[in-house]
Design a protein around this motif. Sequence first.
Motif, PDB file in Angstrom:
ATOM      1  N   LEU A 126     -63.736 -30.249  57.069  1.00 52.93           N
ATOM      2  CA  LEU A 126     -62.668 -29.302  56.759  1.00 52.93           C
ATOM      3  C   LEU A 126     -62.485 -28.397  57.971  1.00 52.93           C
ATOM      4  CD1 LEU A 126     -63.650 -28.438  53.068  1.00 52.93           C
ATOM      5  CD2 LEU A 126     -61.789 -29.894  53.844  1.00 52.93           C
ATOM      6  N   ILE A 127     -61.237 -28.225  58.345  1.00 51.33           N
ATOM      7  CA  ILE A 127     -60.933 -27.405  59.527  1.00 51.33           C
ATOM      8  C   ILE A 127     -60.830 -25.949  59.096  1.00 51.33           C
ATOM      9  CG2 ILE A 127     -59.240 -26.980  61.374  1.00 51.33           C
ATOM     10  CD1 ILE A 127     -59.919 -29.783  61.789  1.00 51.33           C
ATOM     11  N   THR A 128     -61.496 -25.106  59.850  1.00 57.00           N
ATOM     12  CA  THR A 128     -61.514 -23.688  59.484  1.00 57.00           C
ATOM     13  C   THR A 128     -60.138 -23.030  59.654  1.00 57.00           C
ATOM     14  OG1 THR A 128     -62.716 -21.641  59.839  1.00 57.00           O
ATOM     15  CG2 THR A 128     -62.150 -22.862  61.786  1.00 57.00           C
ATOM     16  N   LYS A 129     -59.929 -21.959  58.920  1.00 62.72           N
ATOM     17  CA  LYS A 129     -58.696 -21.192  59.110  1.00 62.72           C
ATOM     18  C   LYS A 129     -58.773 -20.511  60.470  1.00 62.72           C
ATOM     19  CE  LYS A 129     -57.601 -20.040  54.355  1.00 62.72           C
ATOM     20  NZ  LYS A 129     -58.285 -19.261  53.318  1.00 62.72           N
ATOM     21  N   PRO A 130     -57.640 -20.405  61.176  1.00 61.81           N
ATOM     22  CA  PRO A 130     -57.672 -19.807  62.522  1.00 61.81           C
ATOM     23  C   PRO A 130     -58.376 -18.448  62.558  1.00 61.81           C
ATOM     24  CG  PRO A 130     -55.508 -20.693  62.073  1.00 61.81           C
ATOM     25  CD  PRO A 130     -56.297 -20.866  60.809  1.00 61.81           C
ATOM     26  N   LYS A 131     -58.232 -17.660  61.503  1.00 66.39           N
ATOM     27  CA  LYS A 131     -58.828 -16.312  61.549  1.00 66.39           C
ATOM     28  C   LYS A 131     -60.358 -16.349  61.534  1.00 66.39           C
ATOM     29  CE  LYS A 131     -58.259 -15.290  56.630  1.00 66.39           C
ATOM     30  NZ  LYS A 131     -57.876 -14.344  55.626  1.00 66.39           N
ATOM     31  N   TYR A 132     -60.945 -17.499  61.184  1.00 66.56           N
ATOM     32  CA  TYR A 132     -62.406 -17.609  61.169  1.00 66.56           C
ATOM     33  C   TYR A 132     -62.941 -18.477  62.312  1.00 66.56           C
ATOM     34  CZ  TYR A 132     -61.861 -15.922  56.385  1.00 66.56           C
ATOM     35  OH  TYR A 132     -61.541 -15.186  55.276  1.00 66.56           O
ATOM     36  N   ASN A 133     -62.020 -18.917  63.143  1.00 63.30           N
ATOM     37  CA  ASN A 133     -62.339 -19.885  64.190  1.00 63.30           C
ATOM     38  C   ASN A 133     -63.509 -19.511  65.095  1.00 63.30           C
ATOM     39  OD1 ASN A 133     -61.307 -22.349  64.755  1.00 63.30           O
ATOM     40  ND2 ASN A 133     -60.215 -21.644  66.556  1.00 63.30           N
ATOM     41  N   PHE A 134     -63.558 -18.257  65.450  1.00 62.57           N
ATOM     42  CA  PHE A 134     -64.548 -17.821  66.454  1.00 62.57           C
ATOM     43  C   PHE A 134     -65.830 -17.307  65.803  1.00 62.57           C
ATOM     44  CE2 PHE A 134     -64.060 -13.419  65.452  1.00 62.57           C
ATOM     45  CZ  PHE A 134     -62.822 -13.417  64.823  1.00 62.57           C
ATOM     46  N   ILE A 135     -65.882 -17.292  64.477  1.00 62.92           N
ATOM     47  CA  ILE A 135     -67.050 -16.703  63.815  1.00 62.92           C
ATOM     48  C   ILE A 135     -68.211 -17.684  63.778  1.00 62.92           C
ATOM     49  CG2 ILE A 135     -67.946 -15.666  61.693  1.00 62.92           C
ATOM     50  CD1 ILE A 135     -65.137 -14.900  60.947  1.00 62.92           C
ATOM     51  N   SER A 136     -69.351 -17.246  64.274  1.00 58.36           N
ATOM     52  CA  SER A 136     -70.570 -18.045  64.131  1.00 58.36           C
ATOM     53  C   SER A 136     -71.675 -17.096  63.690  1.00 58.36           C
ATOM     54  CB  SER A 136     -70.944 -18.722  65.448  1.00 58.36           C
ATOM     55  OG  SER A 136     -71.423 -17.759  66.353  1.00 58.36           O
ATOM     56  N   SER A 137     -72.708 -17.660  63.066  1.00 63.29           N
ATOM     57  CA  SER A 137     -73.829 -16.824  62.625  1.00 63.29           C
ATOM     58  C   SER A 137     -74.445 -16.116  63.830  1.00 63.29           C
ATOM     59  CB  SER A 137     -74.875 -17.690  61.940  1.00 63.29           C
ATOM     60  OG  SER A 137     -74.314 -18.359  60.850  1.00 63.29           O
ATOM     61  N   GLY A 138     -74.526 -16.819  64.951  1.00 59.70           N
ATOM     62  CA  GLY A 138     -75.131 -16.255  66.165  1.00 59.70           C
ATOM     63  C   GLY A 138     -74.384 -15.031  66.669  1.00 59.70           C
ATOM     64  N   ILE A 139     -73.050 -15.152  66.733  1.00 61.16           N
ATOM     65  CA  ILE A 139     -72.225 -14.034  67.225  1.00 61.16           C
ATOM     66  C   ILE A 139     -72.354 -12.833  66.295  1.00 61.16           C
ATOM     67  CG2 ILE A 139     -69.812 -13.285  67.528  1.00 61.16           C
ATOM     68  CD1 ILE A 139     -69.537 -15.381  69.417  1.00 61.16           C
ATOM     69  N   VAL A 140     -72.368 -13.108  65.001  1.00 63.64           N
ATOM     70  CA  VAL A 140     -72.480 -12.024  64.020  1.00 63.64           C
ATOM     71  C   VAL A 140     -73.783 -11.248  64.224  1.00 63.64           C
ATOM     72  CG1 VAL A 140     -72.880 -11.582  61.564  1.00 63.64           C
ATOM     73  CG2 VAL A 140     -70.970 -13.015  62.266  1.00 63.64           C
ATOM     74  N   LYS A 141     -74.892 -11.989  64.402  1.00 63.75           N
ATOM     75  CA  LYS A 141     -76.190 -11.318  64.597  1.00 63.75           C
ATOM     76  C   LYS A 141     -76.164 -10.470  65.863  1.00 63.75           C
ATOM     77  CE  LYS A 141     -78.190 -15.268  63.848  1.00 63.75           C
ATOM     78  NZ  LYS A 141     -79.059 -16.420  63.732  1.00 63.75           N
ATOM     79  N   GLU A 142     -75.605 -11.045  66.921  1.00 63.86           N
ATOM     80  CA  GLU A 142     -75.578 -10.326  68.190  1.00 63.86           C
ATOM     81  C   GLU A 142     -74.753  -9.039  68.072  1.00 63.86           C
ATOM     82  OE1 GLU A 142     -75.345 -13.244  71.200  1.00 63.86           O
ATOM     83  OE2 GLU A 142     -74.740 -11.757  72.702  1.00 63.86           O
ATOM     84  N   LEU A 143     -73.569  -9.155  67.469  1.00 63.41           N
ATOM     85  CA  LEU A 143     -72.706  -7.973  67.313  1.00 63.41           C
ATOM     86  C   LEU A 143     -73.403  -6.909  66.475  1.00 63.41           C
ATOM     87  CD1 LEU A 143     -69.214  -9.569  66.564  1.00 63.41           C
ATOM     88  CD2 LEU A 143     -69.894  -8.356  68.633  1.00 63.41           C
TER      89      LEU A 143
END
Length: 166
Positions: A126-143
């Motif tokens: 399933l292709i993600t919605k564009p608004k979630y495209n850049f979200i990864s668990s790694g980026i979230v933790k870092e932010l």
Amino acid sequence: MEDKKEIKIAVYPGSFDPVTKGHLDILERASSMFDKVIIAVLKNNSKKSYMPTTDRVELIKQSIADIKGLNNVEVDSFDGLTIDYARKVGAKFLIRGLRAVSDFEYEMQLSQTNQAIAPEIGTVFLITKPKYNFISSGIVKELSFLGQDVSKFVPKSVVEYLEKKK
Ligand code: ADP
């Protein structure tokens, strides 16, 4: 004789370290396509996880409790090969989300490996919605570690969990 229709079960496997709104979007769509979807947290894989498995499972449970219509979703965890787990629970489908082209090569290899060893199990992408495209668990933790508000990217329970961990 009554014609017994086999129920369609799908497994959505991943690290979910932690679960994000991108994962939940894929889960919601999968839930509308299958009779039952099991979102399954992989206990040990090559990625070193930040959160213990029990916490990852608990956060998924808390986040789906707030979403309507996910009555056919179960949360579980597993060890070892995804296809062995899928066979154990009687699932003929695996769900994977695709963000960018960079996901594609790895996902194709993984899916074809699974096809070679378990031809009866297929992968649905399933292709993600564009608004979630850049979200990864790694980026979230870092932010989050850097003090940024991540409530746009992860459910409330995860925001609170990450706050406490700081
Ligand atoms: P894994 O370690 O198996 O890649 P992840 O928890 O990172 O596990 O991701 C699980 C699945 O969810 C993968 O198919 C991944 O491509 C997909 N996924 C991750 N982030 C997103 C997102 N933002 N939107 C859609 N799918 C995503």
